[in-house]
Design a protein around this motif. Sequence first.
Motif, mmCIF file in Angstrom:
data_model
loop_
_atom_site.group_PDB
_atom_site.id
_atom_site.type_symbol
_atom_site.label_atom_id
_atom_site.label_comp_id
_atom_site.label_asym_id
_atom_site.label_seq_id
_atom_site.Cartn_x
_atom_site.Cartn_y
_atom_site.Cartn_z
ATOM 1 N N TYR A 133 35.618 69.960 23.518
ATOM 2 C CA TYR A 133 35.994 71.297 23.851
ATOM 3 C C TYR A 133 37.321 71.080 24.897
ATOM 4 O O TYR A 133 38.283 71.685 24.727
ATOM 5 N N ALA A 134 36.991 70.517 26.068
ATOM 6 C CA ALA A 134 38.032 70.275 27.121
ATOM 7 C C ALA A 134 39.261 69.891 26.773
ATOM 8 O O ALA A 134 40.463 70.342 26.979
ATOM 9 N N ASN A 135 39.288 69.005 25.937
ATOM 10 C CA ASN A 135 40.844 67.968 25.491
ATOM 11 C C ASN A 135 41.060 69.063 24.432
ATOM 12 O O ASN A 135 42.305 69.103 24.249
ATOM 13 N N GLY A 136 40.154 69.560 23.538
ATOM 14 C CA GLY A 136 41.026 70.580 22.528
ATOM 15 C C GLY A 136 41.495 71.554 23.109
ATOM 16 O O GLY A 136 42.557 72.207 22.698
ATOM 17 N N LEU A 137 40.808 72.103 24.366
ATOM 18 C CA LEU A 137 41.318 73.284 24.936
ATOM 19 C C LEU A 137 42.790 73.158 25.522
ATOM 20 O O LEU A 137 43.803 73.776 25.478
ATOM 21 N N ILE A 138 42.760 71.937 26.134
ATOM 22 C CA ILE A 138 44.071 71.499 26.736
ATOM 23 C C ILE A 138 45.095 71.441 25.571
ATOM 24 O O ILE A 138 46.527 71.708 25.765
ATOM 25 N N SER A 139 44.852 70.864 24.474
ATOM 26 C CA SER A 139 45.810 70.887 23.161
ATOM 27 C C SER A 139 46.354 72.254 22.988
ATOM 28 O O SER A 139 47.508 72.484 22.855
ATOM 29 N N TYR A 140 45.335 73.062 22.901
ATOM 30 C CA TYR A 140 45.197 74.510 22.408
ATOM 31 C C TYR A 140 46.344 75.140 23.315
ATOM 32 O O TYR A 140 47.579 75.603 22.951
ATOM 33 N N VAL A 141 46.335 75.135 24.691
ATOM 34 C CA VAL A 141 46.947 75.474 25.754
ATOM 35 C C VAL A 141 48.338 74.900 25.585
ATOM 36 O O VAL A 141 49.136 75.707 25.930
ATOM 37 N N ARG A 142 48.466 73.577 25.468
ATOM 38 C CA ARG A 142 49.848 73.157 25.579
ATOM 39 C C ARG A 142 50.457 73.652 24.495
ATOM 40 O O ARG A 142 51.727 73.894 24.705
ATOM 41 N N GLU A 143 49.959 73.856 23.225
ATOM 42 C CA GLU A 143 50.771 74.397 22.303
ATOM 43 C C GLU A 143 51.134 75.821 22.450
ATOM 44 O O GLU A 143 52.255 76.076 22.066
ATOM 45 N N ILE A 144 50.387 76.513 22.982
ATOM 46 C CA ILE A 144 50.872 77.920 23.318
ATOM 47 C C ILE A 144 51.949 77.853 24.293
ATOM 48 O O ILE A 144 53.024 78.591 24.305
ATOM 49 N N ALA A 145 51.674 76.972 25.449
ATOM 50 C CA ALA A 145 52.926 76.919 26.486
ATOM 51 C C ALA A 145 54.029 76.424 25.854
ATOM 52 O O ALA A 145 55.351 76.893 26.345
ATOM 53 N N GLY A 146 54.170 75.545 25.057
ATOM 54 C CA GLY A 146 55.186 74.979 24.299
ATOM 55 C C GLY A 146 55.880 75.804 23.450
ATOM 56 O O GLY A 146 57.161 76.087 23.574
ATOM 57 N N ARG A 147 55.098 76.738 22.719
ATOM 58 C CA ARG A 147 55.711 77.841 21.810
ATOM 59 C C ARG A 147 56.474 78.792 22.770
ATOM 60 O O ARG A 147 57.438 79.268 22.481
ATOM 61 N N THR A 148 55.883 78.937 24.138
ATOM 62 C CA THR A 148 56.448 79.945 25.001
ATOM 63 C C THR A 148 57.586 79.449 25.587
ATOM 64 O O THR A 148 58.612 80.362 25.641
ATOM 65 N N GLU A 149 57.388 78.053 26.073
ATOM 66 C CA GLU A 149 58.798 77.535 26.622
ATOM 67 C C GLU A 149 59.953 77.561 25.685
ATOM 68 O O GLU A 149 61.108 77.883 25.723
ATOM 69 N N ALA A 150 59.465 77.335 24.272
ATOM 70 C CA ALA A 150 60.527 77.509 23.151
ATOM 71 C C ALA A 150 61.203 78.783 22.938
ATOM 72 O O ALA A 150 62.225 78.652 22.673
ATOM 73 N N TYR A 151 60.359 79.742 23.173
ATOM 74 C CA TYR A 151 60.767 81.011 23.255
ATOM 75 C C TYR A 151 61.651 81.463 24.462
ATOM 76 O O TYR A 151 63.086 82.154 24.102
ATOM 77 N N TRP A 152 61.280 81.359 25.600
ATOM 78 C CA TRP A 152 61.978 81.691 26.737
ATOM 79 C C TRP A 152 62.893 80.735 27.425
ATOM 80 O O TRP A 152 63.723 81.015 27.987
ATOM 81 N N CYS A 153 62.631 79.462 27.395
ATOM 82 C CA CYS A 153 63.441 78.538 28.225
ATOM 83 C C CYS A 153 63.627 77.375 27.467
ATOM 84 O O CYS A 153 63.236 76.115 27.891
ATOM 85 N N PRO A 154 64.350 77.248 26.279
ATOM 86 C CA PRO A 154 64.503 75.930 25.373
ATOM 87 C C PRO A 154 65.667 74.957 25.810
ATOM 88 O O PRO A 154 66.571 74.762 25.216
ATOM 89 N N ILE A 155 65.429 74.439 27.136
ATOM 90 C CA ILE A 155 66.526 73.478 27.845
ATOM 91 C C ILE A 155 65.836 72.322 28.190
ATOM 92 O O ILE A 155 64.607 72.278 28.841
ATOM 93 N N LYS A 156 66.313 71.182 27.584
ATOM 94 C CA LYS A 156 65.541 70.033 28.157
ATOM 95 C C LYS A 156 65.624 69.604 29.639
ATOM 96 O O LYS A 156 66.750 70.155 30.365
ATOM 97 N N HIS A 157 64.786 68.863 30.190
ATOM 98 C CA HIS A 157 65.259 68.492 31.600
ATOM 99 C C HIS A 157 65.932 67.535 31.671
ATOM 100 O O HIS A 157 66.374 66.941 30.988
ATOM 101 N N ALA A 158 66.510 67.145 32.950
ATOM 102 C CA ALA A 158 67.504 66.603 33.444
ATOM 103 C C ALA A 158 67.053 64.794 33.159
ATOM 104 O O ALA A 158 67.823 64.145 32.629
ATOM 105 N N SER A 159 65.826 64.707 33.515
ATOM 106 C CA SER A 159 65.087 63.438 33.609
ATOM 107 C C SER A 159 64.012 63.348 32.527
ATOM 108 O O SER A 159 63.552 64.466 32.164
ATOM 109 N N ARG A 160 63.595 62.415 32.122
ATOM 110 C CA ARG A 160 62.557 62.232 31.173
ATOM 111 C C ARG A 160 61.529 62.651 31.277
ATOM 112 O O ARG A 160 60.808 62.431 32.579
#
Length: 195
Positions: A133-160
Amino acid sequence: MPMTAEALIERIRELQEQLEAELSRRREEFRYRLENGRVVFEEETRKAHRLLRVRLSRFLARTRPKEVLSAPVIYSLIVPFVILDIFVTVYHAICFPIYGIPKVRRRDHIRVDRHHLAYLNGMQKLNCVYCGYANGLISYVREIAGRTEAYWCPIKHASRVEGRHDHYHEFLEYGDGEGWHGGQVRPRRDLQDEE
């Protein structure tokens, strides 16, 4: 000749497919199959697994005291995990349709299935449910956050950045002001095309 980012991404996808083929081969080796999302072991394998189960009393006797004392700290995280789950699920349900972002399928991330393994005792099964549950939840949240970032702020960071989500490679380069003003909607379109 150096590979382009797109070629490298395609190579990663090919490697992921090879990994899936290897995992499928291993399923055969450990004599189980998936039927409608459920794991089915051969009866002889289930019997062998039951024989491998360590009794709870023996398991606890072999556990280091420090591990026993740290268990409440680990399990106390269930409270913030459940709160995170509720808040992110509500955000996801309300905002993604408004933005036109494809919904994330929860079942693709949260898997609670290891408690069906006959070679685990009750405590080990509880641990596996918690970790699934815990690791799956983090993966689920990460995907939601990733899609949100792709929508609102799709800019790569300066460093790795370690552990980038799957949408990151499509982001605009750091410092590409012209791309931002001229093509900022492209990552949004790419995200919406995934649906």
